[in-house]
Design a protein around this motif. Structure first.
Motif, PDB file in Angstrom:
ATOM      1  N   THR A   1       0.850  -1.184   0.000  1.00 24.66           N
ATOM      2  CA  THR A   1       0.000   0.000   0.000  1.00 24.66           C
ATOM      3  C   THR A   1       0.887   1.236   0.000  1.00 24.66           C
ATOM      4  N   LEU A   2       0.305   2.353  -0.315  1.00 26.32           N
ATOM      5  CA  LEU A   2       1.036   3.612  -0.345  1.00 26.32           C
ATOM      6  C   LEU A   2       1.601   3.953   1.042  1.00 26.32           C
ATOM      7  N   ILE A   3       0.885   3.645   2.077  1.00 25.02           N
ATOM      8  CA  ILE A   3       1.338   3.920   3.450  1.00 25.02           C
ATOM      9  C   ILE A   3       2.548   3.062   3.780  1.00 25.02           C
TER      10      ILE A   3
ATOM     11  N   ILE B   1       4.796   1.821   1.726  1.00 32.13           N
ATOM     12  CA  ILE B   1       5.948   2.323   0.966  1.00 32.13           C
ATOM     13  C   ILE B   1       6.466   3.622   1.581  1.00 32.13           C
ATOM     14  N   THR B   2       5.584   4.511   1.999  1.00 28.89           N
ATOM     15  CA  THR B   2       5.975   5.777   2.616  1.00 28.89           C
ATOM     16  C   THR B   2       6.719   5.525   3.922  1.00 28.89           C
ATOM     17  N   VAL B   3       6.210   4.630   4.746  1.00 31.34           N
ATOM     18  CA  VAL B   3       6.866   4.317   6.022  1.00 31.34           C
ATOM     19  C   VAL B   3       8.240   3.695   5.763  1.00 31.34           C
ATOM     20  N   THR B   4       8.348   2.818   4.800  1.00 26.63           N
ATOM     21  CA  THR B   4       9.623   2.174   4.478  1.00 26.63           C
ATOM     22  C   THR B   4      10.649   3.203   4.023  1.00 26.63           C
ATOM     23  N   PHE B   5      10.261   4.078   3.094  1.00 27.84           N
ATOM     24  CA  PHE B   5      11.184   5.116   2.640  1.00 27.84           C
ATOM     25  C   PHE B   5      11.567   6.069   3.768  1.00 27.84           C
ATOM     26  N   SER B   6      10.653   6.375   4.637  1.00 30.63           N
ATOM     27  CA  SER B   6      10.953   7.256   5.775  1.00 30.63           C
ATOM     28  C   SER B   6      11.966   6.613   6.707  1.00 30.63           C
ATOM     29  N   LEU B   7      11.800   5.328   6.984  1.00 34.31           N
ATOM     30  CA  LEU B   7      12.748   4.631   7.853  1.00 34.31           C
ATOM     31  C   LEU B   7      14.135   4.547   7.205  1.00 34.31           C
TER      32      LEU B   7
END
Length: 187
Positions: free
Chosen positions: A7-9, A11-17
């Motif tokens: 999900t978009l969330i 992917i966003t959390v992964t890139f942020s980490l």
């Protein structure tokens, strides 16, 4: 039927980490680089300080000081009882300190501080076999990245009957009063 994928969330959390880990790693690398650079400057300053201080102290102890005279701007001549003479001088243009044949070229960012030369005499000691005076020479050297003084600090005990050390030397004509007060050995 379930769809596979992210999900978009997620992917966003992964890139942020990942970004957070990369930023922390860069901060660690920058901190280690600073520690390395400071350590390198400190090691260089301590090494040169040790060499120059050792040379001066060995000559004072082994050759026995006879007198100190002026040898120009920001320069004093150590005249020894063995007949040899060695200069201790500051070269402000080249940012270096020289004693005899050894030249300490200071690293970029290093500065020579205010030179202090003091003679302490104890007039109560009249016996000719006892030292009754102390010569103190301080040439502070600091670096913009370091807080400590890595300069030359000499203490020499002598007898005033056999050794002539001035309390003051005349100001040369070609230096300013400020330079005389900051860098001259005996003022």
């Amino acid at each position: 039927m379930k769809k596979r994928g992210f999900t978009l969330i997620e992917i966003t959390v992964t890139f942020s980490l990942i970004a957070l880990v990369v930023i922390l790693l860069f901060q660690i690398i920058i901190s280690l680089r600073e520690v390395y650079i400071k350590g390198d400057f400190q090691t260089t300053l301590l090494s040169k300080q040790g060499i120059l201080t050792k040379k001066i102290n060995e000559d004072l102890q082994n050759l026995k000081l006879k007198s100190i005279t002026s040898c120009g701007n920001f320069c004093i001549k150590f005249n020894y009882q063995t007949g040899v003479s060695y200069d201790l001088s500051l070269n402000l243009e080249n940012n270096s300190i020289q004693y005899h044949d050894y030249i300490w070229k200071l690293t970029d960012g290093s500065i020579i501080g205010q030179v202090e030369t003091i003679v302490y005499e104890n007039a109560q000691i009249t016996e000719t076999t006892m030292d009754n005076a102390i010569l103190k020479i301080d040439i502070p050297v600091t670096h913009k990245l370091l807080e400590k003084d890595y300069g030359i600090h000499i203490l020499y005990q002598y007898h005033t009957g056999t050794t002539s050390v001035p309390n003051k030397l005349p100001k040369p004509d070609n230096i300013t009063e400020e330079q005389h007060q900051k860098y001259s050995f005996f003022r």
